[in-house]
Scaffold this active site. Structure first.
Site, PDB file in Angstrom:
ATOM      1  N   GLY A  11       1.620   1.673   8.691  1.00 47.75           N
ATOM      2  CA  GLY A  11       0.298   2.306   8.800  1.00 47.75           C
ATOM      3  C   GLY A  11      -0.490   1.660   9.922  1.00 47.75           C
ATOM      4  O   GLY A  11      -0.466   0.443  10.073  1.00 47.75           O
ATOM      5  N   ARG A  72       6.873   4.774  10.057  1.00 47.00           N
ATOM      6  CA  ARG A  72       7.665   4.039   9.073  1.00 47.00           C
ATOM      7  C   ARG A  72       9.083   4.566   9.304  1.00 47.00           C
ATOM      8  O   ARG A  72       9.283   5.766   9.409  1.00 47.00           O
ATOM      9  CB  ARG A  72       7.186   4.354   7.659  1.00 47.00           C
ATOM     10  CG  ARG A  72       5.681   4.106   7.469  1.00 47.00           C
ATOM     11  CD  ARG A  72       5.285   4.199   6.017  1.00 47.00           C
ATOM     12  NE  ARG A  72       3.856   4.442   5.835  1.00 47.00           N
ATOM     13  CZ  ARG A  72       2.910   3.507   5.829  1.00 47.00           C
ATOM     14  NH1 ARG A  72       3.234   2.256   6.013  1.00 47.00           N
ATOM     15  NH2 ARG A  72       1.635   3.822   5.654  1.00 47.00           N
ATOM     16  N   ASP A 103       3.744  -5.797   5.598  1.00 44.61           N
ATOM     17  CA  ASP A 103       4.922  -6.441   4.994  1.00 44.61           C
ATOM     18  C   ASP A 103       6.218  -5.666   5.216  1.00 44.61           C
ATOM     19  O   ASP A 103       7.276  -6.265   5.464  1.00 44.61           O
ATOM     20  CB  ASP A 103       4.695  -6.758   3.509  1.00 44.61           C
ATOM     21  CG  ASP A 103       4.224  -5.560   2.699  1.00 44.61           C
ATOM     22  OD1 ASP A 103       4.035  -4.467   3.293  1.00 44.61           O
ATOM     23  OD2 ASP A 103       4.045  -5.705   1.480  1.00 44.61           O
ATOM     24  N   THR A 125      -2.937  -4.786   8.985  1.00 47.34           N
ATOM     25  CA  THR A 125      -3.034  -3.834   7.878  1.00 47.34           C
ATOM     26  C   THR A 125      -4.431  -3.889   7.276  1.00 47.34           C
ATOM     27  O   THR A 125      -4.985  -4.981   7.109  1.00 47.34           O
ATOM     28  CB  THR A 125      -1.989  -4.104   6.767  1.00 47.34           C
ATOM     29  OG1 THR A 125      -2.356  -3.364   5.594  1.00 47.34           O
ATOM     30  CG2 THR A 125      -1.869  -5.572   6.380  1.00 47.34           C
ATOM     31  N   ASP A 127      -5.007  -3.358   4.330  1.00 48.70           N
ATOM     32  CA  ASP A 127      -4.877  -3.759   2.920  1.00 48.70           C
ATOM     33  C   ASP A 127      -5.142  -5.246   2.685  1.00 48.70           C
ATOM     34  O   ASP A 127      -5.401  -5.654   1.556  1.00 48.70           O
ATOM     35  CB  ASP A 127      -3.474  -3.423   2.402  1.00 48.70           C
ATOM     36  CG  ASP A 127      -3.135  -1.945   2.528  1.00 48.70           C
ATOM     37  OD1 ASP A 127      -4.075  -1.142   2.680  1.00 48.70           O
ATOM     38  OD2 ASP A 127      -1.940  -1.597   2.479  1.00 48.70           O
ATOM     39  N   ASP A 129      -3.071  -7.592   2.504  1.00 45.20           N
ATOM     40  CA  ASP A 129      -2.158  -8.016   1.435  1.00 45.20           C
ATOM     41  C   ASP A 129      -1.029  -8.930   1.919  1.00 45.20           C
ATOM     42  O   ASP A 129       0.030  -8.996   1.300  1.00 45.20           O
ATOM     43  CB  ASP A 129      -1.579  -6.787   0.712  1.00 45.20           C
ATOM     44  CG  ASP A 129      -0.816  -5.862   1.662  1.00 45.20           C
ATOM     45  OD1 ASP A 129      -0.866  -6.073   2.889  1.00 45.20           O
ATOM     46  OD2 ASP A 129      -0.155  -4.927   1.175  1.00 45.20           O
ATOM     47  N   ARG A 171      -3.308   0.169  -1.077  1.00 47.90           N
ATOM     48  CA  ARG A 171      -1.974   0.254  -1.708  1.00 47.90           C
ATOM     49  C   ARG A 171      -2.003  -0.469  -3.050  1.00 47.90           C
ATOM     50  O   ARG A 171      -2.739  -0.041  -3.933  1.00 47.90           O
ATOM     51  CB  ARG A 171      -0.906  -0.328  -0.786  1.00 47.90           C
ATOM     52  CG  ARG A 171       0.476   0.247  -1.061  1.00 47.90           C
ATOM     53  CD  ARG A 171       1.504  -0.321  -0.119  1.00 47.90           C
ATOM     54  NE  ARG A 171       1.390   0.216   1.218  1.00 47.90           N
ATOM     55  CZ  ARG A 171       1.984   1.336   1.628  1.00 47.90           C
ATOM     56  NH1 ARG A 171       2.731   2.028   0.818  1.00 47.90           N
ATOM     57  NH2 ARG A 171       1.832   1.759   2.854  1.00 47.90           N
TER      58      ARG A 171
HETATM   59  O1  F6P Z   1      -0.909   0.173   4.221  1.00 48.75           O
HETATM   60  C1  F6P Z   1      -1.979   0.873   4.744  1.00 48.75           C
HETATM   61  C2  F6P Z   1      -2.249   2.117   3.933  1.00 48.75           C
HETATM   62  O2  F6P Z   1      -3.350   2.784   4.517  1.00 48.75           O
HETATM   63  C3  F6P Z   1      -2.468   1.900   2.447  1.00 48.75           C
HETATM   64  O3  F6P Z   1      -3.767   1.451   2.157  1.00 48.75           O
HETATM   65  C4  F6P Z   1      -2.166   3.260   1.902  1.00 48.75           C
HETATM   66  O4  F6P Z   1      -1.736   3.178   0.563  1.00 48.75           O
HETATM   67  C5  F6P Z   1      -1.053   3.731   2.793  1.00 48.75           C
HETATM   68  O5  F6P Z   1      -1.138   2.994   3.995  1.00 48.75           O
HETATM   69  C6  F6P Z   1      -1.096   5.203   3.128  1.00 48.75           C
HETATM   70  O6  F6P Z   1       0.035   5.499   3.857  1.00 48.75           O
HETATM   71  P1  F6P Z   1       0.247   6.858   4.667  1.00 48.75           P
HETATM   72  O7  F6P Z   1      -0.605   6.807   5.900  1.00 48.75           O
HETATM   73  O8  F6P Z   1       1.686   6.859   4.989  1.00 48.75           O
HETATM   74  O9  F6P Z   1      -0.184   7.963   3.756  1.00 48.75           O
END
Ligand code: F6P
Length: 320
Positions: A11, A72, A103, A125, A127, A129, A171
């Site tokens: 992300g 990803r 991560d 990130t 998050d 995390d 997340r």
């Molecule tokens: O890891 C960053 C994040 O924005 C999280 O907070 C969220 O759960 C996820 O990515 C959303 O992913 P995507 O953009 O693939 O929907």
């Protein structure tokens, strides 16, 4: 070391561009050629690399998103995908890769290192995390974005004597909810790290607040807790206060990075290149007590980030 590559993966996070800029400028300044890899590990698999110059990273320090694009990459997790990525590195003479991501991206960096390509991770990130790192790139900007949005929600909640249940990203982590929740004075903050007593921590608190003359409420919910619409219905039913649910969504990932994220990204990008030059690999850059440090990626991924209960309790005590 003569050639390295930089990629952004997973992300996106505000400040990724500032990190890429720092990696490119530091490397060039040290006489090292740099390739920008397009769309994360997919770019290594498909050989989508562009030579970077001082000017290719001009005017990006203030921009959200990532000029290198991101993805990803399930293919990178396969033997075949990894083989192609390693071949690309060898074909271009790439001796090290700086990976900007979270991560999942660091697991990729770990694998690439194990296949002979030294990698350094930079934690990007929203998050927050990454356990070894007090503040990840993008987290501060995202918290500010949430605050800006919730301040607007507060205006309308206040006008209607309503309760706003706000879902923020993160997340499986509640950092963004905790920090933004404290910053907006949320009546309750719900995070996955801690269970919530619905009656005591939401219904009773709203009632007590109402009895002292305040009739609008913000309930901040981390996405890892889930189901904000159901929660809004339950709150309305239990308290009689008209309640609306708002999911802030991907708006939290965009926008111009804060000064704090730009500075952090600049420092970390510079640090990462120097680590590669020192022959280090499979490390992640981190910040602790305002000082840059680095950890073995395996160790970093195994660490658990203790939830900041003190901050949580302070937020609770004063948001009444
Ligand atoms: O890891 C960053 C994040 O924005 C999280 O907070 C969220 O759960 C996820 O990515 C959303 O992913 P995507 O953009 O693939 O929907």
């Amino acid at each position: 070391m003569k050639k390295i590559a930089v990629l952004t993966s997973g992300g996106d996070a505000p400040g990724m561009n500032a990190a890429v800029r720092a990696v490119v400028r530091t490397a060039l300044n040290q006489g090292i050629e740099v390739f920008g890899v397009i769309r994360g590990y997919n770019g290594l698999i498909k050989d989508e690399l562009i030579p970077m110059s001082l000017r290719s990273v001009s005017d990006i320090i203030h921009r959200g998103g990532t000029v290198l694009y991101t993805a990803r990459s399930p293919e990178f997790c396969t033997e075949e995908g990894m083989r192609k990525a390693v071949e690309t590195c060898h074909r271009h003479g790439i001796e090290g890769v700086v990976v900007c991501g979270g991560d999942g991206s660091f697991r990729g960096a770990q694998d690439l290192t194990n296949h002979g390509i030294p990698c350094i991770g930079i934690p990007c990130t929203i998050d927050n995390d990454i356990a070894c790192c007090e503040s990840t790139i993008g987290y501060d900007t995202a918290a500010n974005t949430v605050v800006e949005m919730v301040d607007k929600l507060r205006d309308t909640s206040q006008s209607h004597d309503r309760c706003s249940v706000v879902e923020v990203m993160g997340r499986h982590a509640g950092w963004l909810a905790l920090t933004a929740g404290m910053a907006v004075g949320a009546t309750a903050i719900l995070v996955p790290e801690r269970s919530c007593d619905f009656q005591r921590e939401i219904v009773d608190r709203m009632r007590n607040t109402s009895n002292t003359g305040k009739h609008h409420f913000i309930i901040m919910v981390a996405e890892g807790v889930g189901h904000v619409s159901e929660l809004a219905e339950r709150i309305e039913e239990a308290t009689g206060v008209e309640t609306r649910a708002t999911v802030l969504g991907h708006v939290q990932r965009g926008g111009s990075p804060s000064a704090r994220d730009r500075v952090l990204a600049s420092q970390m990008g510079n640090y990462a290149v120097h680590m590669l030059m020192e022959g280090k690999s499979n490390r992640v850059v981190a910040i602790q007590a305002n000082k840059l440090v680095d950890y073995d990626i395996n160790e970093a991924l195994a660490m658990k980030k203790p939830f900041n209960l003190k901050k949580f309790e302070v937020a609770k005590e004063i948001s009444i």
